[in-house]
Design an enzyme around this catalytic site. Structure first.
Site, PDB file in Angstrom:
ATOM      1  NE  ARG A 246     -34.113  75.856  52.215  1.00  0.00           N
ATOM      2  CZ  ARG A 246     -34.479  77.098  52.137  1.00  0.00           C
ATOM      3  NH1 ARG A 246     -35.373  77.750  51.377  1.00  0.00           N
ATOM      4  NH2 ARG A 246     -33.168  77.330  52.702  1.00  0.00           N
ATOM      5  CG  ASP A 270     -40.137  81.152  44.840  1.00  0.00           C
ATOM      6  OD1 ASP A 270     -40.080  81.740  44.544  1.00  0.00           O
ATOM      7  OD2 ASP A 270     -39.049  81.606  46.218  1.00  0.00           O
ATOM      8  CD  GLU A 275     -34.614  75.907  43.223  1.00  0.00           C
ATOM      9  OE1 GLU A 275     -33.590  76.963  43.983  1.00  0.00           O
ATOM     10  OE2 GLU A 275     -35.530  75.871  43.832  1.00  0.00           O
ATOM     11  CG  HIS A 294     -34.975  79.363  45.748  1.00  0.00           C
ATOM     12  ND1 HIS A 294     -34.438  78.148  45.873  1.00  0.00           N
ATOM     13  CD2 HIS A 294     -35.290  80.496  46.477  1.00  0.00           C
ATOM     14  CE1 HIS A 294     -34.079  78.156  47.194  1.00  0.00           C
ATOM     15  NE2 HIS A 294     -34.867  79.540  47.885  1.00  0.00           N
ATOM     16  CB  VAL A 295     -37.537  85.680  43.256  1.00  0.00           C
ATOM     17  CG1 VAL A 295     -36.807  85.016  42.324  1.00  0.00           C
ATOM     18  CG2 VAL A 295     -39.191  85.453  42.863  1.00  0.00           C
ATOM     19  CB  ALA A 297     -36.453  85.292  50.452  1.00  0.00           C
TER      20      ALA A 297
END
Length: 333
Positions: A246, A270, A275, A294-295, A297
């Site tokens: 996080r 990430d 954001e 933030h990709v 996952a």
């Protein structure tokens, strides 16, 4: 029995839920007002519950969170509420681990430099030149001679948070021939090949020993701001940080300073405190940083796993069986 869904979902997923629910009433809610009305006699909820919705609930016994992280849905009344909360942990482990090792191998083989050179049509084997390169923001001077390939085999991989994702990262690291050390607030593992598993108060030892540090911890009151100036000073100047946990765990101003001054060799990020990362942020312009939006996952497999957890838990709830992925609300995971 009654299950409400808030916010609403697409028809395909709704149909799968209705099939799993059988005779259980399934009520999709288009907005919070509708959900607040419908939750009064609901037994279960899939999605997001707000304080006003929870206050209206008279018989709510189970909430299925559509995420793994709980930092955006927990609030004091929910923590104290009798309803069982389950999340999506476990469905992201494999794909996020692949992202972690994409970043590790990128740094190991200097691909972050070569990709930038490709954009400038430059044929420059790294390590052959002594030219000093100073970044736009100043400050950090990195010599080509210092950009040696760092072998993964034999390197020490430090993992912060040995939950589902952290354990998967450890297994892949073992397959690569890495030495694995980890910290976790509740250290417990059946993997005998991990060299050391310590409580969180030994984070400094992990940082001092690791060539790659992977943050795989959830956001909790204890982990917010966990990585700052002191932690970066404890890392090797040749070490790389990878954060797929996080963004709030890492204090970005301190990270930028550590990268610019050579306290650490680089970072693969990430997730971020803010954001999207603002376009003026200095991290964008540091050549020893790889940024992904933030990709980690993102995968078609995740969507399939997501629905498997939801539908299986609906069946278990109806049968009075133990649910998958029940969380400790007071620990935030």
């Amino acid at each position: 029995m009654k299950l409400i869904i808030h916010p609403n979902i697409d028809q395909q997923r709704l149909q799968q839920i209705q099939e799993a629910a059988g005779e259980m009433q399934v009520v999709p809610c288009s907005d919070e007002a509708a959900a607040t009305y419908e939750i009064q006699d609901a037994d279960a909820l899939y999605g997001h519950v707000t304080p006003s919705m929870l206050a209206a609930a008279n018989k709510l016994r189970w909430i299925q969170c559509p995420f793994a992280g709980l930092e955006h849905i927990l609030f004091p009344e929910l923590i104290d509420h009798q309803a069982v909360l389950s999340n999506m942990r476990g469905i992201y482990s494999e794909v996020i681990t692949e992202h972690v090792f994409a970043l590790i191998l990128c740094f190991s083989r200097n691909l972050h430099f070569y990709v930038r050179q490709q954009g400038a049509s430059q044929w420059k084997p790294i390590g052959d030149m002594e030219t000093e390169i100073t970044g736009t923001w100043g400050q950090s001077v990195i010599r080509d001679a210092d950009r040696r390939c760092a072998p993964v085999r034999g390197a020490t991989l430090g993992i912060v948070g040995l939950g589902g994702i952290g354990s998967e990262v450890a297994q892949r690291g073992i397959a690569f021939g890495m030495r694995i050390v980890a910290v976790d607030p509740h250290p417990d593992t059946s993997c005998s090949e991990i060299t050391a598993l310590w409580p969180m108060d030994q984070l400094s030892q992990l940082l001092q020993e690791s060539d790659f540090v992977v943050i795989a911890a959830p956001q909790t009151p204890e982990t917010v701001g966990l990585f700052g100036k002191d932690q970066f000073q404890q890392m090797k100047p040749t070490a790389f940080l990878v954060n797929i946990g996080r963004g709030a765990i890492v204090q970005l101003d301190d990270l930028v300073n550590a990268l610019q001054t050579g306290q650490i060799a680089g970072a693969g990020l990430d997730v971020f405190e803010q954001e999207p990362l603002p376009p003026e942020h200095p991290l964008w312009r540091l050549e020893n940083v790889v940024i992904t939006p933030h990709v980690a996952a993102v995968s078609v497999q995740v969507a399939e796993g997501h629905m498997r957890v939801v539908t299986e838990n609906i069946r278990r709830f109806l049968q009075g069986r133990e649910l998958l992925n029940v969380v400790d609300k007071r620990r935030w995971y």
